[in-house]
Design a protein around this motif. Structure first.
Motif, mmCIF file in Angstrom:
data_model
loop_
_atom_site.group_PDB
_atom_site.id
_atom_site.type_symbol
_atom_site.label_atom_id
_atom_site.label_comp_id
_atom_site.label_asym_id
_atom_site.label_seq_id
_atom_site.Cartn_x
_atom_site.Cartn_y
_atom_site.Cartn_z
ATOM 1 N N HIS A 165 0.871 -1.175 0.000
ATOM 2 C CA HIS A 165 0.000 0.000 0.000
ATOM 3 C C HIS A 165 0.909 1.227 0.000
ATOM 4 O O HIS A 165 2.125 1.100 0.125
ATOM 5 N N CYS A 200 -4.693 5.852 0.087
ATOM 6 C CA CYS A 200 -3.710 4.864 -0.347
ATOM 7 C C CYS A 200 -3.342 5.216 -1.786
ATOM 8 O O CYS A 200 -4.210 5.495 -2.602
ATOM 9 N N GLU A 202 -1.270 3.335 -3.857
ATOM 10 C CA GLU A 202 -0.703 2.211 -4.609
ATOM 11 C C GLU A 202 -1.865 1.254 -4.892
ATOM 12 O O GLU A 202 -2.537 0.827 -3.943
ATOM 13 N N LEU A 203 -2.086 0.961 -6.157
ATOM 14 C CA LEU A 203 -3.206 0.080 -6.492
ATOM 15 C C LEU A 203 -3.031 -1.260 -5.774
ATOM 16 O O LEU A 203 -2.089 -1.994 -6.040
ATOM 17 N N CYS A 204 -3.925 -1.538 -4.805
ATOM 18 C CA CYS A 204 -3.703 -2.699 -3.937
ATOM 19 C C CYS A 204 -4.841 -3.695 -4.022
ATOM 20 O O CYS A 204 -4.891 -4.655 -3.274
ATOM 21 N N HIS A 208 -9.175 -0.557 -3.567
ATOM 22 C CA HIS A 208 -8.080 0.386 -3.273
ATOM 23 C C HIS A 208 -8.583 1.817 -3.039
ATOM 24 O O HIS A 208 -8.155 2.506 -2.124
ATOM 25 N N MET A 211 -9.544 3.096 0.402
ATOM 26 C CA MET A 211 -8.545 3.212 1.473
ATOM 27 C C MET A 211 -8.221 4.675 1.745
ATOM 28 O O MET A 211 -7.137 5.158 1.492
HETATM 29 CU CU1 CUA Z 1 -4.072 0.108 -0.230
HETATM 30 CU CU2 CUA Z 1 -4.364 0.970 -2.348
#
Ligand code: CUA
Length: 329
Positions: A165, A200, A202-204, A208, A211
């Motif tokens: 993340h 967040c 970062e593509l998680c 996502h 977040m």
């Molecule tokens: Cu955690 Cu995007």
């Protein structure tokens, strides 16, 4: 094609204003330093762009094809020391102007991780798809929000429980990845009281974009009051019969994953202060009806969420649970 381009340009122009993250409005020394660096590079870029484009337009016009010049073959010139030195030296100078503050700034930001007196330590753990915010020295755990005092450095220890993340609060500066099996450090400070939004970066996974988190920067005194208040926080003692039933259900069904006191840590989001949350799971507005819909099938609102659905709960059970949760001040 023209229309499409125009549409895209219009969308970019208007949608860039939609973000509540306020990327270019820093409220902390780290963010201010970063914005300054950003402005220097933009200024240099605009200078280069302007000079190169002006020359390009000028020479294209000056040496355009005209009836007199149609059959003209220009003479061949080989090398020009003066010009070559000029166009080598100028970029070197520009790079030096850019490099000095960048290197200085980068090192000062790295140093600020260790050289702080009396920093506030906060351990942030990224989960699919929520943030655990833990204050190890105060023994407080929150979900998707943090309280920090102004004008005091805050050292965030960043961890991840599953995938990568990225912790990003643009107005306070910095953006750092949370990597499984590793602890990253990010030091920030807020220079002004207020609520700062984070996301967040970062593509998680599928949820996502949910977040999100908030950081409340408060005065030093208010902060210590808040710490006291959190450490004394107890569960509501008198509950009406529905909520009492909800509490029993909660203990049997939900307590394995969710703590309800800020003094405890849990596998899933800590639900203390649930009544004051604007949204359930950062998705649905926090109303009784939505809480019930959420408990029945969370993944239909937040794809790929770890919380399982509870299709067996009756209307009455759900009503009792939402009533209990709405008492968690
Ligand atoms: Cu955690 Cu995007």
């Amino acid at each position: 094609m023209k229309r499409l381009c125009f549409g895209i340009m219009l969308a970019v122009l208007f949608l860039t204003g939609c973000s509540s993250l306020k990327v270019l409005d820093p409220k902390g020394t780290v963010a201010e330093l970063q914005l300054n660096l950003f402005q220097i590079s933009i200024a240099i870029m605009l200078f280069v762009f302007f000079v190169v484009f002006s020359m390009f337009v000028y020479f294209t016009w000056k040496y355009r094809e005209t009836p007199e010049r149609r059959h003209l073959t220009p003479s061949y010139i080989k090398g020009n020391k003066k010009l070559e030195v000029t166009w080598t030296v100028i970029p070197i100078l520009l790079l030096v102007i850019l490099a000095v503050p960048t290197v200085k700034g980068t090192f000062s930001l790295a140093e600020s991780d260790e050289n702080n007196e009396n920093p506030l330590k906060i351990v942030v753990t990224g989960h699919q798809y929520w943030w655990e915010v833990h204050y190890p020295d105060q023994g407080i755990t929150l979900t998707n929000e943090a309280y920090i005092p102004v004008d005091r450095p805050v050292v965030f220890k960043l961890k991840s429980d599953d995938v990568i993340h990225s912790f990003w609060m643009p107005r306070l500066g910095g953006k750092k990845d949370l990597i499984p099996g590793k602890t990253n450090t990010l030091t920030l400070n807020a220079s002004e009281e207020g609520v700062y939004k984070g996301q967040c970066a970062e593509l998680c996974g599928a949820s996502h974009s949910y977040m999100r988190f908030q950081v409340h920067a408060v005065g030093k005194q208010k902060f210590s009051q808040w710490v006291d208040q959190m450490s004394q926080k107890k569960e509501p003692e008198t509950l009406d019969p529905t909520a009492e039933k909800g509490k029993k259900l909660f203990i049997s069904k939900c307590l394995t994953c969710h703590a309800v006191s800020p003094a405890e840590r849990s596998k899933g989001p800590n639900l203390s202060g649930f009544a004051g949350k604007e949204r359930v799971g950062n998705v649905l507005l926090n109303t009784d009806e939505n809480v019930q819909k959420w408990i029945r099938d969370p993944s239909s609102f937040k794809p790929d969420v770890n919380m399982p659905p509870f299709p067996d709960l009756t209307e009455e059970d759900l009503n009792a649970l939402s009533s209990y949760l709405s008492q968690l001040e």
